[in-house]
Write an enzyme that holds these catalytic residues in place. Structure first.
Site, PDB file in Angstrom:
ATOM      1  N   ARG A   1       0.851  -1.207   0.000  1.00 27.39           N
ATOM      2  CA  ARG A   1       0.000   0.000   0.000  1.00 27.39           C
ATOM      3  C   ARG A   1       0.887   1.257   0.000  1.00 27.39           C
ATOM      4  NH1 ARG A   1      -4.176  -1.843   4.908  1.00 27.39           N
ATOM      5  NH2 ARG A   1      -4.241  -4.039   4.355  1.00 27.39           N
TER       6      ARG A   1
ATOM      7  N   ASP B   1      -4.103  -0.879  -4.175  1.00 25.23           N
ATOM      8  CA  ASP B   1      -5.416  -1.535  -4.153  1.00 25.23           C
ATOM      9  C   ASP B   1      -6.382  -0.708  -4.991  1.00 25.23           C
ATOM     10  OD1 ASP B   1      -4.932  -3.681  -2.106  1.00 25.23           O
ATOM     11  OD2 ASP B   1      -4.430  -1.921  -0.887  1.00 25.23           O
TER      12      ASP B   1
ATOM     13  N   HIS C   1      -7.823   0.846  -0.034  1.00 30.06           N
ATOM     14  CA  HIS C   1      -7.876  -0.556   0.400  1.00 30.06           C
ATOM     15  C   HIS C   1      -9.262  -1.028   0.804  1.00 30.06           C
ATOM     16  CE1 HIS C   1      -7.640  -3.883   3.294  1.00 30.06           C
ATOM     17  NE2 HIS C   1      -6.673  -4.326   2.494  1.00 30.06           N
TER      18      HIS C   1
ATOM     19  N   LYS D   1      -9.474  -5.157  -5.819  1.00 29.14           N
ATOM     20  CA  LYS D   1     -10.193  -5.439  -4.573  1.00 29.14           C
ATOM     21  C   LYS D   1     -11.678  -5.661  -4.848  1.00 29.14           C
ATOM     22  CE  LYS D   1      -7.904  -5.124  -0.653  1.00 29.14           C
ATOM     23  NZ  LYS D   1      -7.293  -6.422  -0.439  1.00 29.14           N
TER      24      LYS D   1
ATOM     25  N   ASP E   1       5.054  -3.420   4.819  1.00 29.95           N
ATOM     26  CA  ASP E   1       4.818  -2.012   5.147  1.00 29.95           C
ATOM     27  C   ASP E   1       6.136  -1.277   5.379  1.00 29.95           C
ATOM     28  OD1 ASP E   1       2.111  -2.545   5.077  1.00 29.95           O
ATOM     29  OD2 ASP E   1       1.783  -2.351   7.250  1.00 29.95           O
TER      30      ASP E   1
HETATM   31  O1  G3P Z   1      -0.326  -7.652  -1.554  1.00 25.61           O
HETATM   32  C1  G3P Z   1      -0.912  -8.489  -0.633  1.00 25.61           C
HETATM   33  C2  G3P Z   1      -1.813  -7.832   0.350  1.00 25.61           C
HETATM   34  O2  G3P Z   1      -2.001  -6.493  -0.005  1.00 25.61           O
HETATM   35  C3  G3P Z   1      -3.111  -8.502   0.490  1.00 25.61           C
HETATM   36  O3  G3P Z   1      -3.822  -8.068   1.602  1.00 25.61           O
HETATM   37  O4  G3P Z   1      -5.617  -6.813   2.686  1.00 25.61           O
HETATM   38  O5  G3P Z   1      -3.364  -5.827   2.551  1.00 25.61           O
HETATM   39  O6  G3P Z   1      -4.770  -5.987   0.529  1.00 25.61           O
HETATM   40  P1  G3P Z   1      -4.404  -6.603   1.831  1.00 25.61           P
HETATM   41 CA    CA Z   2      -3.423  -5.082  -1.129  1.00 23.44          CA
END
Ligand code: G3P
Ligand code: CA
Length: 275
Positions: free
Chosen positions: A42, A70, A83, A144, A267
């Protein structure tokens, strides 16, 4: 790292920038890399508000190989980078992303929740991120909640094609999702762009499921808690790469390196080995 083979027409992958050529039949797709790729999750979400331009710039500054973004869709059909399916956690808005227009979402503050120094950060558009970061970083694009956004795959494909970013010789792009049908669709739309399946379920890492994924995917990207060397071997034996998520502590890195993953999604891009 084992060689990866793409089943249809294909491109490069993990190695990340090293493309030997594009094939239209089953064949080797890339030169393997001995360097584990660092993906700024992210953006560098440990250091800046997630999925903002500030976070993506931070990821680049920290020399991540990829930024992870995302992607979702507004009420008026525009692609935005956020996200959650709702605005509440990371902005001063409320309600579903899909129930707001782009103009409404662009007025929101997506930075203050993280720290006052980030006040005024916006929810970026997908195209804005492509235009700003192409050539500066690889981009790991997560689609997403695609069940809310029928046709989002076509919109993502169009935005990449408009920029010639669907050609691996130009840009390092990977598209991933927890929604496997979406990735099958994406693979058909953009056969030269590697796609990945995301999972947090151990049952998705059975031999049968991995073989299913290998028919259309170049990556299996599981929660780091599911990763061990035998899973990595099983994925590699099927000519796919594996990137684990989400590293948030320094001590979580070494077990993944020992297991032999191809990429670490974190992160904190400074926690992984630099190259
Ligand atoms: O890139 C993998 C990860 O981003 C998947 O989980 O919930 O952080 O989008 P999330
Ligand atoms: Ca992600």
């Amino acid at each position: 790292m084992n060689d990866m083979i793409k089943k249809t027409a294909v491109a490069s992958i993990l190695s990340m920038g090293i493309i030997s050529s594009i094939y239209t039949t089953t064949t080797l797709a890339y030169e393997p890399s001995d360097q584990v790729q660092t993906v700024a999750h992210r953006g560098a979400a440990g250091y800046a508000p997630e999925n903002t331009m500030a976070a993506f710039h931070k990821g680049v500054e920290m020399k991540a190989d990829y930024i992870e973004i995302d992607v979702q869709e507004t009420k008026d059909g525009e692609l935005v980078v956020i996200h959650d399916v709702t605005l509440d956690r990371t902005t001063n808005g409320t309600g579903y992303v899909k129930n707001h227009t782009l103009q409404e979402i662009r007025q929101l503050d997506a930075g203050s929740y993280f720290g006052e120094e980030f006040a005024g950060e916006k929810v970026p558009t997908f195209e804005e991120v492509l235009d700003e970061f192409r050539g500066k970083s690889g981009i790991l694009i997560e689609l997403k909640a695609t069940y809310y956004y029928p046709g989002i795959e076509e919109k993502v494909a169009a935005a990449l094609k408009e920029r010639n970013m669907h050609l691996p010789a130009h840009d390092k792009i990977i598209i991933q999702s927890f929604e496997f049908d979406s990735m099958q669709r994406m693979d058909k739309l953009l056969p030269q762009v590697p796609v990945g399946v995301l999972t947090s379920r151990a049952t998705d890492l059975s031999e049968a499921k991995l073989s299913e994924f290998a028919a259309y995917a170049e990556f299996v990207n599981p929660s780091r808690t599911l990763v061990n060397s035998s899973i990595v071997d099983e994925v590699h034996e099927r000519h796919m790469g594996i990137m684990a998520w989400t590293v948030r502590k320094q001590e979580e890195v070494q077990p993944l390196l020992d297991a032999g993953v191809d990429g670490i999604i974190t992160d904190y891009p400074d926690y992984t080995p630099r190259h």
